[in-house]
Design an enzyme around this catalytic site. Structure first.
Site, PDB file in Angstrom:
ATOM      1  N   SER A 225       0.874  -1.120   0.018  1.00  0.00           N
ATOM      2  CA  SER A 225       0.131   0.038   0.025  1.00  0.00           C
ATOM      3  C   SER A 225       0.707   1.146   0.040  1.00  0.00           C
ATOM      4  O   SER A 225       1.631   1.112   0.883  1.00  0.00           O
ATOM      5  CB  SER A 225      -0.894   0.023   1.262  1.00  0.00           C
ATOM      6  OG  SER A 225      -1.742   1.157   1.238  1.00  0.00           O
TER       7      SER A 225
ATOM      8  N   TYR B  74       4.807   3.140   7.571  1.00  0.00           N
ATOM      9  CA  TYR B  74       3.941   2.082   6.987  1.00  0.00           C
ATOM     10  C   TYR B  74       4.242   2.005   5.445  1.00  0.00           C
ATOM     11  O   TYR B  74       4.447   0.996   4.923  1.00  0.00           O
ATOM     12  CB  TYR B  74       2.603   2.145   6.998  1.00  0.00           C
ATOM     13  CG  TYR B  74       1.340   1.188   6.475  1.00  0.00           C
ATOM     14  CD1 TYR B  74       1.552  -0.015   6.842  1.00  0.00           C
ATOM     15  CD2 TYR B  74       0.791   1.532   5.228  1.00  0.00           C
ATOM     16  CE1 TYR B  74       0.660  -1.000   6.227  1.00  0.00           C
ATOM     17  CE2 TYR B  74      -0.028   0.889   4.804  1.00  0.00           C
ATOM     18  CZ  TYR B  74      -0.289  -0.778   5.066  1.00  0.00           C
ATOM     19  OH  TYR B  74      -1.030  -1.490   4.489  1.00  0.00           O
TER      20      TYR B  74
END
Length: 272
Positions: free
Chosen positions: A176, A188
């Protein structure tokens, strides 16, 4: 229709107690794959921007998923494990092999959980969810699971595959943001970019052993975290005008495992 080239294989799926991991486990089991589910129950996120369902799913075990698979005639086992521990990947393969046989399909789905961090002084994102500054702790928490664990799982998968002289294998990761960055989830996004790079290297190096390796980049997928405000924003910006469902991602992973995708490797498959 069940793919005869896939029936009887063994899969290890991480983060399989809810969301995409759970849906993938169910979908693979429906193809006759014996599935070893691993997961870690996470602490609740105490903030009104997150629906109650998100906390329930984060804190759930995998018993219900295993039961669902078995009731449908499939084979499944599960174990809770902390992927932040570098000894865990080897231990999981040992457990899976004892329970089901050699692992031929690896799905690197697990993540360290919701961790919004930023280089800015902002305390909240556009949806009111809390942010923290990027620091050593936010980096370590995200990279321990999304990069190190995923990479060690690939390494263990490859070592055992080559030692037993196998000629069929599938590695699939979830990403992602990737190389495009991920504002307000900086660590992330960076961790997923690193996992992509390791997986692409695996595709190039392990193809001669009959292993394909690919990444799936889901659309914003409702695994319990999507509230009404997030849904409106996602739908407005989605080419398909919808919020993703875990089953849609599981269908793509199942395809990448299939005989039809035998020549697909080194790809980043994006969903919308």
């Amino acid at each position: 229709m069940i793919d005869p080239k896939v029936r009887g294989r063994v899969a290890l799926v991480t983060g399989a107690n809810q969301g995409i991991g759970a849906a993938t486990s169910v979908a693979l089991a429906a193809q006759g794959v014996a599935v070893f589910l691993t997961y870690k129950r996470l602490a609740p996120v105490s903030h009104p921007a997150y629906p109650d369902e998100y906390n329930r799913s984060r804190g759930a075990g995998a018993d219900d998923i295993v039961r669902r698979i078995r009731e449908a005639g499939g084979t499944a086992e599960a174990a809770e494990a902390d992927l932040a521990d570098p000894e865990t990947p080897r231990a999981l393969f040992d457990l899976a092999e004892r329970a089901l046989g050699p692992v031929e399909i690896l799905v690197n789905n697990a993540s360290s959980g919701s961790l919004g961090d930023t280089f800015t002084p902002d305390g909240h994102d556009a949806f009111g969810r809390p942010l923290r500054p990027v620091d050593a702790d936010s980096y370590d928490r995200q990279f321990a699971v999304d990069v190190r664990a995923a990479t060690l799982l690939i390494a263990e998968f490859a070592r055992r595959h080559i030692e037993r002289r196998a000629d069929w294998g599938r590695i699939i990761g979830l990403t992602s943001g990737g190389p495009d960055g991920f504002p307000t989830e900086v660590s992330y996004g960076a961790a997923k970019a690193a996992q992509e790079n390791f997986t692409m290297s695996a595709a190039h190096e392990l193809g001669r052993y009959g292993i394909t390796a690919n990444m799936v980049y889901p659309a914003a997928t409702d695994t319990g975290w999507v509230n009404a405000e997030v849904e409106r924003a996602v739908v407005a910006n989605s080419p398909l005008r919808h919020v993703g469902r875990p089953e849609e991602v599981a269908d793509v992973i199942t395809f990448l495992v299939s005989h039809q995708a035998r020549a697909v490797t080194g790809q980043r498959v994006r969903l919308y």
